[in-house]
Scaffold this active site. Sequence first.
Site, PDB file in Angstrom:
ATOM      1  N   ASN A  90      -5.272   5.400   7.270  1.00  0.00           N
ATOM      2  CA  ASN A  90      -5.128   4.669   8.523  1.00  0.00           C
ATOM      3  C   ASN A  90      -5.975   5.272   9.627  1.00  0.00           C
ATOM      4  O   ASN A  90      -6.161   6.486   9.695  1.00  0.00           O
ATOM      5  CB  ASN A  90      -3.661   4.623   8.952  1.00  0.00           C
ATOM      6  CG  ASN A  90      -2.837   3.785   8.003  1.00  0.00           C
ATOM      7  OD1 ASN A  90      -3.410   3.049   7.195  1.00  0.00           O
ATOM      8  ND2 ASN A  90      -1.538   3.886   8.085  1.00  0.00           N
ATOM      9  N   HIS A 107     -10.471   7.965   6.610  1.00  0.00           N
ATOM     10  CA  HIS A 107     -11.297   6.836   7.049  1.00  0.00           C
ATOM     11  C   HIS A 107     -11.584   6.866   8.548  1.00  0.00           C
ATOM     12  O   HIS A 107     -11.942   5.841   9.137  1.00  0.00           O
ATOM     13  CB  HIS A 107     -10.629   5.513   6.659  1.00  0.00           C
ATOM     14  CG  HIS A 107     -10.590   5.288   5.178  1.00  0.00           C
ATOM     15  ND1 HIS A 107      -9.750   4.396   4.564  1.00  0.00           N
ATOM     16  CD2 HIS A 107     -11.312   5.859   4.167  1.00  0.00           C
ATOM     17  CE1 HIS A 107      -9.950   4.423   3.244  1.00  0.00           C
ATOM     18  NE2 HIS A 107     -10.875   5.307   2.988  1.00  0.00           N
ATOM     19  N   CYS A 115     -21.356   9.835  18.452  1.00  0.00           N
ATOM     20  CA  CYS A 115     -22.685   9.642  19.045  1.00  0.00           C
ATOM     21  C   CYS A 115     -23.661   9.241  17.949  1.00  0.00           C
ATOM     22  O   CYS A 115     -23.754   9.903  16.914  1.00  0.00           O
ATOM     23  CB  CYS A 115     -23.128  10.944  19.714  1.00  0.00           C
ATOM     24  SG  CYS A 115     -24.864  10.920  20.172  1.00  0.00           S
ATOM     25  N   SER A 179      -2.533  -0.738  -0.949  1.00  0.00           N
ATOM     26  CA  SER A 179      -2.690  -1.775  -1.975  1.00  0.00           C
ATOM     27  C   SER A 179      -3.387  -1.269  -3.224  1.00  0.00           C
ATOM     28  O   SER A 179      -3.450  -1.979  -4.230  1.00  0.00           O
ATOM     29  CB  SER A 179      -3.498  -2.934  -1.405  1.00  0.00           C
ATOM     30  OG  SER A 179      -4.795  -2.478  -1.075  1.00  0.00           O
ATOM     31  N   ASN A 203       6.164   0.879  -1.485  1.00  0.00           N
ATOM     32  CA  ASN A 203       5.280  -0.221  -1.066  1.00  0.00           C
ATOM     33  C   ASN A 203       6.085  -1.519  -1.058  1.00  0.00           C
ATOM     34  O   ASN A 203       7.093  -1.651  -1.748  1.00  0.00           O
ATOM     35  CB  ASN A 203       4.100  -0.351  -2.040  1.00  0.00           C
ATOM     36  CG  ASN A 203       2.848  -0.901  -1.372  1.00  0.00           C
ATOM     37  OD1 ASN A 203       2.382  -0.335  -0.394  1.00  0.00           O
ATOM     38  ND2 ASN A 203       2.324  -1.995  -1.878  1.00  0.00           N
ATOM     39  N   GLU A 205       5.175  -4.388  -2.204  1.00  0.00           N
ATOM     40  CA  GLU A 205       5.063  -5.094  -3.481  1.00  0.00           C
ATOM     41  C   GLU A 205       4.266  -4.211  -4.444  1.00  0.00           C
ATOM     42  O   GLU A 205       3.670  -3.222  -4.017  1.00  0.00           O
ATOM     43  CB  GLU A 205       4.330  -6.418  -3.277  1.00  0.00           C
ATOM     44  CG  GLU A 205       2.945  -6.174  -2.714  1.00  0.00           C
ATOM     45  CD  GLU A 205       2.300  -7.403  -2.112  1.00  0.00           C
ATOM     46  OE1 GLU A 205       2.956  -8.449  -2.056  1.00  0.00           O
ATOM     47  OE2 GLU A 205       1.128  -7.289  -1.729  1.00  0.00           O
TER      48      GLU A 205
HETATM   49  P1  NAD Z   1      -4.121  -2.721   2.495  1.00  0.00           P
HETATM   50  O1  NAD Z   1      -4.094  -3.600   3.691  1.00  0.00           O
HETATM   51  O2  NAD Z   1      -5.145  -2.949   1.456  1.00  0.00           O
HETATM   52  O3  NAD Z   1      -2.695  -2.793   1.760  1.00  0.00           O
HETATM   53  C1  NAD Z   1      -1.498  -2.607   2.450  1.00  0.00           C
HETATM   54  C2  NAD Z   1      -0.367  -2.474   1.444  1.00  0.00           C
HETATM   55  O4  NAD Z   1       0.811  -2.216   2.177  1.00  0.00           O
HETATM   56  C3  NAD Z   1      -0.115  -3.744   0.610  1.00  0.00           C
HETATM   57  O5  NAD Z   1       0.004  -3.383  -0.759  1.00  0.00           O
HETATM   58  C4  NAD Z   1       1.226  -4.279   1.135  1.00  0.00           C
HETATM   59  O6  NAD Z   1       2.026  -4.846   0.133  1.00  0.00           O
HETATM   60  C5  NAD Z   1       1.865  -3.020   1.675  1.00  0.00           C
HETATM   61  N1  NAD Z   1       2.779  -3.262   2.798  1.00  0.00           N
HETATM   62  C6  NAD Z   1       2.737  -4.209   3.763  1.00  0.00           C
HETATM   63  N2  NAD Z   1       3.748  -4.067   4.621  1.00  0.00           N
HETATM   64  C7  NAD Z   1       4.470  -3.001   4.188  1.00  0.00           C
HETATM   65  C8  NAD Z   1       5.644  -2.361   4.647  1.00  0.00           C
HETATM   66  N3  NAD Z   1       6.289  -2.778   5.727  1.00  0.00           N
HETATM   67  N4  NAD Z   1       6.107  -1.292   3.949  1.00  0.00           N
HETATM   68  C9  NAD Z   1       5.457  -0.847   2.833  1.00  0.00           C
HETATM   69  N5  NAD Z   1       4.345  -1.425   2.352  1.00  0.00           N
HETATM   70  C10 NAD Z   1       3.844  -2.479   3.026  1.00  0.00           C
HETATM   71  O7  NAD Z   1      -4.151  -1.238   3.037  1.00  0.00           O
HETATM   72  P2  NAD Z   1      -4.877   0.059   2.499  1.00  0.00           P
HETATM   73  O8  NAD Z   1      -4.600   0.241   1.047  1.00  0.00           O
HETATM   74  O9  NAD Z   1      -4.495   1.117   3.465  1.00  0.00           O
HETATM   75  O10 NAD Z   1      -6.445  -0.242   2.667  1.00  0.00           O
HETATM   76  C11 NAD Z   1      -6.921  -0.894   3.804  1.00  0.00           C
HETATM   77  C12 NAD Z   1      -7.983  -0.181   4.607  1.00  0.00           C
HETATM   78  O11 NAD Z   1      -7.946  -0.805   5.889  1.00  0.00           O
HETATM   79  C13 NAD Z   1      -7.704   1.262   4.871  1.00  0.00           C
HETATM   80  O12 NAD Z   1      -8.767   1.958   4.374  1.00  0.00           O
HETATM   81  C14 NAD Z   1      -7.664   1.423   6.394  1.00  0.00           C
HETATM   82  O13 NAD Z   1      -8.688   2.280   6.856  1.00  0.00           O
HETATM   83  C15 NAD Z   1      -7.909   0.069   6.984  1.00  0.00           C
HETATM   84  N6  NAD Z   1      -6.818  -0.412   7.881  1.00  0.00           N
HETATM   85  C16 NAD Z   1      -6.130   0.469   8.648  1.00  0.00           C
HETATM   86  C17 NAD Z   1      -5.094   0.028   9.459  1.00  0.00           C
HETATM   87  C18 NAD Z   1      -4.341   1.033  10.306  1.00  0.00           C
HETATM   88  O14 NAD Z   1      -4.888   2.094  10.633  1.00  0.00           O
HETATM   89  N7  NAD Z   1      -3.082   0.782  10.681  1.00  0.00           N
HETATM   90  C19 NAD Z   1      -4.737  -1.320   9.475  1.00  0.00           C
HETATM   91  C20 NAD Z   1      -5.484  -2.225   8.665  1.00  0.00           C
HETATM   92  C21 NAD Z   1      -6.528  -1.755   7.866  1.00  0.00           C
END
Ligand code: NAD
Length: 239
Positions: A90, A107, A115, A179, A203, A205
């Site tokens: 995140n 990330h 910069c 995911s 997670n 799902e």
């Molecule tokens: P992803 O969006 O690919 O997957 C999110 C996962 O979380 C899904 O499998 C979903 O089922 C699950 N999910 C949704 N709500 C949930 C909950 N309440 N409790 C538990 N699980 C839940 O996310 P990812 O695998 O982190 O990859 C996405 C990329 O996007 C990351 O590399 C990140 O850098 C970036 N991103 C970051 C943020 C953030 O910083 N908050 C937000 C969106 C995307």
Amino acid sequence: MNLGNVVVLTGAGISAESGLRTFRDNDGLWEEHRVEEVATPYAWARDPGLVWRFYQERRRQLGSVVPNPAHYALVDLARISEGFTLVTQNVDDLHERAGSKGAIHMHGQLRMLRCEGSGISEERMGADDLTDGFAECRCCEVGSRMRPDIVWFYEQPMHMEEIYRAIGECSVFIVVGSSGHVYPAADLVTIARRRGARTVLVNLEEPMNVGEFDEVHLGPAGDVLPGLVLDWSRHGDQK
Ligand code: NAD
């Protein structure tokens, strides 16, 4: 009760209940944008204004969201673990605001800008830094444009050596809200398992790589994780 060395990997799902949207729950869109439009170096080269405005909106949004019980549960988990490493995909700052120390942001981080001239990153969250106009660095003689300090698709994640080292020494590896689509993060569970760690998933799902987990807890992280941590604090991870 002591859990040994624990490594936790969090993804966008842990921040969903705080009101920050994930990628995969919106048909591959992140806040109405396709990732190719806003989260690649090519997008930055093609339309830096669009990419900048997208990330400035995400940076301003940090001021209106708060950590949820899942973020706080990880602070408690650190207290009951012998060694604890928090790795997050995140880019938000909700782990820090919940009280987690030393989270490894593989990330990058929304709070930081980098910069384009020197490559130096710094925290830039003042009111002047959050407008839709490009920000300039303070490190070059003539200010260079700054970019979001985010690892975009096709770029190298940060701190991988440190992450692999921690995984090599962990006895429990926990993934929360990811995911399993984004690499190399999605591979970390496989590495941890091969090294003999017990692997645990929380997670909403089943993710792509569900087969890599010894223990799977499906549900919203804010509901599931605090109970699990309470359980582990009473009984350790022996089931
Ligand atoms: P992803 O969006 O690919 O997957 C999110 C996962 O979380 C899904 O499998 C979903 O089922 C699950 N999910 C949704 N709500 C949930 C909950 N309440 N409790 C538990 N699980 C839940 O996310 P990812 O695998 O982190 O990859 C996405 C990329 O996007 C990351 O590399 C990140 O850098 C970036 N991103 C970051 C943020 C953030 O910083 N908050 C937000 C969106 C995307």
